[in-house]
Scaffold this motif. Structure first.
Motif, PDB file in Angstrom:
ATOM      1  N   MET B  71       0.885  -1.135   0.101  1.00  0.00           N
ATOM      2  CA  MET B  71       0.027  -0.005  -0.097  1.00  0.00           C
ATOM      3  C   MET B  71       0.495   1.427   0.042  1.00  0.00           C
ATOM      4  SD  MET B  71      -3.195  -0.971   2.695  1.00  0.00           S
ATOM      5  CE  MET B  71      -3.860   0.931   2.532  1.00  0.00           C
ATOM      6  N   GLN B  72       2.224   1.190   0.402  1.00  0.00           N
ATOM      7  CA  GLN B  72       3.134   2.184   0.339  1.00  0.00           C
ATOM      8  C   GLN B  72       3.856   2.477  -1.011  1.00  0.00           C
ATOM      9  OE1 GLN B  72       4.728   2.851   4.715  1.00  0.00           O
ATOM     10  NE2 GLN B  72       4.045   0.775   4.548  1.00  0.00           N
ATOM     11  N   SER B  73       3.316   1.628  -1.785  1.00  0.00           N
ATOM     12  CA  SER B  73       4.280   1.540  -3.360  1.00  0.00           C
ATOM     13  C   SER B  73       3.857   2.886  -4.149  1.00  0.00           C
ATOM     14  CB  SER B  73       3.851   0.396  -3.863  1.00  0.00           C
ATOM     15  OG  SER B  73       3.841   0.589  -5.289  1.00  0.00           O
ATOM     16  N   ASP B  74       4.423   3.013  -5.244  1.00  0.00           N
ATOM     17  CA  ASP B  74       4.055   4.251  -6.202  1.00  0.00           C
ATOM     18  C   ASP B  74       3.208   3.750  -7.260  1.00  0.00           C
ATOM     19  OD1 ASP B  74       5.694   6.093  -4.577  1.00  0.00           O
ATOM     20  OD2 ASP B  74       7.382   5.325  -5.680  1.00  0.00           O
ATOM     21  N   ASP B  75       2.951   2.590  -7.161  1.00  0.00           N
ATOM     22  CA  ASP B  75       2.343   2.041  -8.311  1.00  0.00           C
ATOM     23  C   ASP B  75       0.619   1.784  -8.070  1.00  0.00           C
ATOM     24  OD1 ASP B  75       1.814   0.574 -10.763  1.00  0.00           O
ATOM     25  OD2 ASP B  75       1.336  -1.109  -9.673  1.00  0.00           O
ATOM     26  N   GLU B  76      -0.157   2.265  -8.653  1.00  0.00           N
ATOM     27  CA  GLU B  76      -1.450   2.260  -7.949  1.00  0.00           C
ATOM     28  C   GLU B  76      -2.207   0.846  -8.093  1.00  0.00           C
ATOM     29  OE1 GLU B  76      -5.827   4.346  -9.504  1.00  0.00           O
ATOM     30  OE2 GLU B  76      -4.013   4.929 -10.566  1.00  0.00           O
ATOM     31  N   THR B  78      -0.707  -1.629  -7.431  1.00  0.00           N
ATOM     32  CA  THR B  78       0.150  -2.266  -6.240  1.00  0.00           C
ATOM     33  C   THR B  78      -0.696  -1.993  -4.986  1.00  0.00           C
ATOM     34  OG1 THR B  78       2.228  -2.492  -7.402  1.00  0.00           O
ATOM     35  CG2 THR B  78       2.183  -3.070  -4.943  1.00  0.00           C
ATOM     36  N   ILE B  79      -0.955  -0.622  -5.090  1.00  0.00           N
ATOM     37  CA  ILE B  79      -1.794  -0.032  -3.944  1.00  0.00           C
ATOM     38  C   ILE B  79      -3.066  -0.781  -3.585  1.00  0.00           C
ATOM     39  CG2 ILE B  79      -2.634   1.946  -2.740  1.00  0.00           C
ATOM     40  CD1 ILE B  79      -0.301   3.560  -4.176  1.00  0.00           C
ATOM     41  N   MET B  80      -3.774  -0.886  -4.736  1.00  0.00           N
ATOM     42  CA  MET B  80      -5.038  -1.305  -4.735  1.00  0.00           C
ATOM     43  C   MET B  80      -5.122  -2.792  -4.266  1.00  0.00           C
ATOM     44  SD  MET B  80      -6.641   1.312  -4.946  1.00  0.00           S
ATOM     45  CE  MET B  80      -8.109   0.694  -4.635  1.00  0.00           C
ATOM     46  N   HIS B  81      -4.085  -3.550  -4.756  1.00  0.00           N
ATOM     47  CA  HIS B  81      -3.997  -4.912  -4.535  1.00  0.00           C
ATOM     48  C   HIS B  81      -3.450  -5.170  -2.992  1.00  0.00           C
ATOM     49  CE1 HIS B  81      -1.953  -9.066  -5.136  1.00  0.00           C
ATOM     50  NE2 HIS B  81      -3.148  -9.297  -5.027  1.00  0.00           N
ATOM     51  N   GLY B  82      -2.753  -4.203  -2.437  1.00  0.00           N
ATOM     52  CA  GLY B  82      -2.368  -4.436  -1.085  1.00  0.00           C
ATOM     53  C   GLY B  82      -3.540  -4.129  -0.135  1.00  0.00           C
ATOM     54  N   LYS B  83      -4.401  -3.026  -0.494  1.00  0.00           N
ATOM     55  CA  LYS B  83      -5.539  -2.616   0.014  1.00  0.00           C
ATOM     56  C   LYS B  83      -6.651  -4.015   0.230  1.00  0.00           C
ATOM     57  CE  LYS B  83      -9.428   0.353   0.250  1.00  0.00           C
ATOM     58  NZ  LYS B  83     -10.209   1.072  -0.578  1.00  0.00           N
ATOM     59  N   GLU B  84      -6.615  -4.530  -0.859  1.00  0.00           N
ATOM     60  CA  GLU B  84      -7.730  -5.740  -0.828  1.00  0.00           C
ATOM     61  C   GLU B  84      -7.015  -6.781   0.138  1.00  0.00           C
ATOM     62  OE1 GLU B  84      -9.608  -6.715  -4.154  1.00  0.00           O
ATOM     63  OE2 GLU B  84     -10.370  -8.664  -3.503  1.00  0.00           O
TER      64      GLU B  84
END
Lengths: 189, 168
Positions: B71-76, B78-84
């Motif tokens: 979620m702390q990545s710069d890639d959107e 990856t962020i959304m994947h991390g959130k899920e």
């Protein structure tokens, strides 16, 4: 008035039941399958998402003549890649009798009041509030076997009758259809 | 099913109770039951696996931390994947902990899952709340705190509550 039926003397044998467990968390899935096995079920299938559960239901129940139909689905509510709600609605939307009438037990950590509403409206037969226990699981399975409800099809819903008790309605008459206009179908063996 | 034109049509399907037959009973028999010994054995399976709790919760907490890093990545994406993943792993913690009556861990798992439904990934203040959850969950794990009522438990809950109040 009919005399109440006597309870059976011998326990049910669940060994020929085929039960599909859908849970994305491997630890809980293993716990559920081990528990169900101890309850006597010998054929247990495991899906780690709603999508995988759909594939298994198709594989085992699409052929109406197959002797290996899944008899019951026990699904978690929250799963990535297709949750329990989506799975149940997919089952109830099926054109195939061996799929659309499949008994489904929904497991969730929501409060008992919330989950009863969720399960009722999604078309689940029974709901089980987490944390899981053997008694809760046995009770839900038993309820599916002992007290199946008729299925209701309306323009907005298909699933087990959402009324658990058939009591005479005492309020204002608002039914669009008269009782004798309701079509009833009785399955025969 | 019929293809009636009546848009208000209601149909009732009375099905043969094949499960009852399959379970060895007759259609007109009274209610059946599941052997009590089987139920006890099934509960023993759950109870035995409590010995795995610490390893299992550690494993899920590590996965939560990986999700948090995504979620702390710069890639959107990856962020959304991390959130899920954060949402689902928090749910796993809750399921696991409540099964074995680890109330405090269950509380934080539930709280993080609920919060992860509301996270705005553009709002860095929300990240502080996630971090607070993870910090206290690792403390609960390392200090093996089970109940919600002790002084330490109250203190940890107040940390998360304060973070939510201040940053949400």
């Amino acid at each position: 008035m009919n005399a109440p039926k006597q309870k059976q003397k011998d326990p049910y044998s669940l060994k020929s039941f085929r039960v599909l467990v859908a849970d994305d968390y491997p630890f809980m899935a293993d716990l559920m399958t081990s528990m169900i096995r101890e309850l006597g079920v010998e054929h247990i299938l495991l899906a780690n998402s709603g999508a995988e559960a759909k594939e298994m239901v198709m594989m085992f129940n699409a052929d109406p003549g197959s002797p290996n139909h899944i008899d019951m689905v026990i699904t978690d509510w929250l799963m990535p890649g297709g949750d329990g709600d989506e799975l149940i609605r997919w089952i109830r939307d099926s054109k195939k009798d061996a799929i659309k009438f499949l008994p489904v037990v929904l497991c969730s950590a929501y409060t008992s009041e919330e989950i009863v509403t969720i399960a009722r409206d999604s078309g689940a037969n029974e709901a089980m509030v987490k944390p899981i226990s053997a008694k809760k699981m046995a009770d839900r399975i038993l309820h599916v076997i002992n007290h199946p409800r008729p299925f209701i099809k309306t323009p907005n819903f298909f699933g087990p009758d959402r009324r658990r008790r058939l009591e005479k309605y005492k309020g204002e008459e608002r039914r669009v259809m008269k009782p004798d206009e309701v079509k009833e179908t009785h399955e025969r063996l | 099913m019929s293809d009636s034109k009546n848009e208000n049509e209601v149909e009732i399907y009375h099905r043969v109770n094949k499960l009852k037959l399959k379970a060895g009973a007759g259609l007109h028999d009274g209610d059946g039951f599941i052997d009590l010994h089987s139920i006890k054995r099934a509960q023993a399976v759950i109870d035995r696996k409590e010995t795995l709790y610490m390893n299992e919760v550690e494993d899920v907490l590590k996965k939560l931390r990986v999700a948090w890093e995504k979620m702390q990545s710069d890639d959107e994406e990856t962020i959304m994947h991390g959130k899920e993943e954060l949402y689902h792993y928090a749910n796993h913690v809750k399921d696991l902990a409540t099964t074995y009556n680890y109330q405090l861990m269950g509380h934080f798992g539930s709280s993080l899952r609920q919060f992860s439904e509301k996270i705005d990934v553009e709002n860095k203040m929300h990240f502080v709340i996630v971090q607070a959850h993870l910090d206290v969950m690792f403390i609960v794990y390392k200090e093996h705190i089970k109940d919600e009522g002790g002084d330490k438990a109250v203190e940890l809950k107040s940390i998360v509550a304060a973070a939510i109040k201040k940053y949400f």
